[in-house]
Structure formats: C-alpha cells, structure tokens
Design an enzyme around this catalytic site. Structure first.
Site, PDB file in Angstrom:
ATOM      1  N   GLY A 165       0.838  -1.192   0.000  1.00 56.19           N
ATOM      2  CA  GLY A 165       0.000   0.000   0.000  1.00 56.19           C
ATOM      3  C   GLY A 165       0.873   1.242   0.000  1.00 56.19           C
ATOM      4  N   LYS A 201      -4.760   7.801  18.142  1.00 59.23           N
ATOM      5  CA  LYS A 201      -4.804   9.085  17.417  1.00 59.23           C
ATOM      6  C   LYS A 201      -5.688   8.978  16.182  1.00 59.23           C
ATOM      7  CE  LYS A 201      -1.968   7.777  13.935  1.00 59.23           C
ATOM      8  NZ  LYS A 201      -2.127   7.909  12.474  1.00 59.23           N
ATOM      9  N   ASP A 228       1.953  12.542  16.139  1.00 56.34           N
ATOM     10  CA  ASP A 228       1.101  11.829  15.190  1.00 56.34           C
ATOM     11  C   ASP A 228      -0.325  12.366  15.225  1.00 56.34           C
ATOM     12  OD1 ASP A 228       0.802   9.972  13.205  1.00 56.34           O
ATOM     13  OD2 ASP A 228       1.157   8.220  14.455  1.00 56.34           O
ATOM     14  N   THR A 241      -2.344  13.836  11.859  1.00 53.34           N
ATOM     15  CA  THR A 241      -3.494  13.050  11.420  1.00 53.34           C
ATOM     16  C   THR A 241      -4.796  13.839  11.527  1.00 53.34           C
ATOM     17  OG1 THR A 241      -2.315  11.126  12.282  1.00 53.34           O
ATOM     18  CG2 THR A 241      -4.558  10.778  11.591  1.00 53.34           C
ATOM     19  N   GLU A 272      -8.259   3.129   9.409  1.00 55.48           N
ATOM     20  CA  GLU A 272      -7.971   2.399  10.641  1.00 55.48           C
ATOM     21  C   GLU A 272      -8.778   2.923  11.835  1.00 55.48           C
ATOM     22  OE1 GLU A 272      -6.504  -0.320  10.933  1.00 55.48           O
ATOM     23  OE2 GLU A 272      -4.633  -0.473   9.816  1.00 55.48           O
TER      24      GLU A 272
END
Length: 333
Positions: free
Chosen positions: A9, A188, A241, A245, A278
């Site tokens: 990916g 996160k 992170d 994000t 996710e």
C-alpha cells in the site's frame, strides 16, 4: 541484506523506496497480483503513490514465499485487521526468528491485543520492533523531512532498526515504552476521525483544538492505565502523530470523518475514501479496551455512539459539552 516488505500500500511502498534508496535488497509483496505486476512493469505504485518511481533494487513479488525466503528483516505494512492472517501465513512458510518491523497501527478487535502482541503470539521467536510517528507516505516517498520513533522489548534490535531506517530526511528516535508508542499510534486515528467529523459538520478551529487537546488526555489516560509512560504521549507517537493526522488531508481518517460529518453513512464514507480507515476499527477496539480497564474516554465513547449506535454527530458533541464540570489538570490521568 534482504528486506521483505509485506504489503504494498502507500506506506509499505514509501518504506520500500526509502530502504531501496539506502541500498538494501528490497522485496515488496502484496496479495493484489495486478498491483504487483503493474509495479514490476512500470516501476511505480500508481494507485497509491502516483509519480514516485521505485529504485532499481526494489523487486515486487507476487508470492509470499518469494518474500519470506532467506529474508533478513520483515517489514509488516498491512492493515491492522490483517496482521493475524499474514503472520499465520508467514508461520506456515517459516517460523521465523528474524526482526519484524511493524508499521501497522491498531488494537485487535475481540482479543484487544496490540499488534506487537498479536505478532509475538503467532511468531514467538521473532523480535518485534514497532515504528510509529507523523509520517504520511506521500511525503516520506518524496524525501520530505520526517521524524518517527521505534520501540521494542529488544533494545539492540530497536537501535539496529534506527540505523537501518535513518536518512538525512528520515530521522528515527528510539523509545523503550512499547505499549505507549503503540497506543499513541492507534488511538490518534480515533481522534482524527472525530476531528474530521467536526470539520464536516462545519465547526471551527476552536473545536478541533479542543478535540486534539482533550484527545491526547484520553490517549494518555488509557496508556498510563496499561503501564505506559505519560511522557510518551508528548512525543512523536503521541501529540506528533495526533497533530498530523487531525490536520492533514493526506489523513484518510480525517477525510472519512469529514464525509460522515457531512451526512454520509460510515459505509458511504469508506467507499469514497477507497482506502483502509484504521480509525473505524480502532474506535471499536479502543472503546471496549477502555471499558475493560475502567478508563474514562468521553470522546471515544461519543464517536463509538455515532459510528456503531446511530447517534447524530451534533447531538454527540452537545453531550460532550454539557458533561459535569471538571478541573483540567485533575482530569489528565
């Protein structure tokens, strides 16, 4: 040295490029044979990283056996829900004692195990090193300066991976708090999904700042309850992170959240993003993990109610705002 990247990916391909540029003999495998054939022929992963060429020493392979045979280091770059399955397939070929660098971020639904725990359960001879931090594949693949953190129960292996991955544009730190690094990288995604929903509804910067600030509190609260160090969440796999994000359109979690906030169903949002989000599964597993260890996570609970119980997103925000009064610092842990 042969390095096998399992999963082609966006991030798996970015790491293939990074390690290939460092001179390693990289084999990249994906179960999508059409993708592998295209990468082999065109020297590019057009679906995920269009316009970025693969180094000559990156070899796309269509069978797991080719990737596993005689490899020195594994890099797992599959979605979290696929970690158990791919480890079982690797074990069927070789009960490896090699280093496994895990890029996947998640908590397994049902077992509530972290990814390193899943890997160790199936491949107990291996030495797992987790890589996490603010690192969009689109930027890593193009050599944009990035910093990440690696963590492991095996100090020497973490330092070896640090050396292996470090470049002038990809700085790698070590941190011995494995559970903290894994939880930061996982939860996160939940907060980023919530931030995206807020954007989709049309809320402003104040709302996003509140979600991010109180979100890192919830992540830290869960982490400390599970034995993590609070300072980890002030680092790259925590606030670092979380920032990237929640704020970037590279973030598929934020993009999916925006669509949900605009009124699309979860299924419609996933189809439009057309990549693994996710934060969806992480919301479910984090919610159940927080219940299991009796940790208060109001943002996670609110998002769970929106995604899995049909609650209106605006109503969920309103309920967050009118909860009982609290002292900011006392509620950190």
């Amino acid at each position: 040295m042969k390095v096998s990247i399992i999963g082609s990916g966006s991030f798996g391909t970015a790491i293939s490029i990074l390690l290939g540029n460092k001179g390693y003999n990289v084999y990249t495998y994906d179960r999508n044979s059409e993708l592998i054939n295209f990468m082999r022929e065109k020297r590019e992963n057009e679906r995920y990283l269009k316009g970025v060429k693969l180094p000559d020493n990156v070899t796309p392979v269509s069978t797991l056996e080719e990737a596993v045979k005689d490899t020195d280091v594994f890099v797992l770059a599959v979605p979290s829900h696929g970690i158990r399955e791919i480890c079982l397939k690797i074990k069927a070929i070789s009960d490896t004692d090699k280093v496994i660098v895990n890029l996947s971020k998640g908590i397994e639904n049902g077992t509530l195990l972290t990814m390193s725990q899943v890997i160790e359960e199936i491949l107990p001879k291996s030495k797992v090193v987790v890589l996490s931090g603010p690192s969009h594949a689109e930027e890593v693949s193009r050599g944009i300066p990035t910093t990440v953190v690696v963590s492991s129960k095996h100090k020497q292996e973490a330092e070896n991976v640090q050396d292996m991955f470090m470049t002038s544009n990809f700085r790698v730190y070590t941190n011995d708090d494995l559970i903290g690094v894994e939880l930061g990288g996982t939860v996160k995604n939940v907060i980023a999904l919530a931030a995206g929903i807020a954007d989709g509804i049309g809320y402003g910067d104040n709302t996003k700042a509140a979600l991010m600030t109180r979100g890192i509190v919830e992540i830290g609260r869960l982490g400390v309850a599970l034995g993590a160090k609070g300072l980890t969440f002030a680092g790259l796999s925590g606030i670092g992170d979380l920032i990237v994000t929640c704020t970037s359109m590279h973030s598929r979690n934020r993009r999916a959240g925006i669509l949900i906030g605009q009124g699309k169903t979860m299924e419609e949002a996933l189809r439009e993003v057309n990549m693994v989000v996710e934060g969806i599964s992480a919301t479910e597993s984090t919610y159940h993990l927080s219940r299991k260890v009796n940790v208060d996570m109001p943002i996670v609970e609110a998002l769970y109610s929106v995604l899995f119980e049909g609650k209106n997103a605006k109503d969920a925000v309103s309920e967050l705002m009118i909860r009982d009064k609290a002292h900011e610092i006392d509620s950190l842990l």
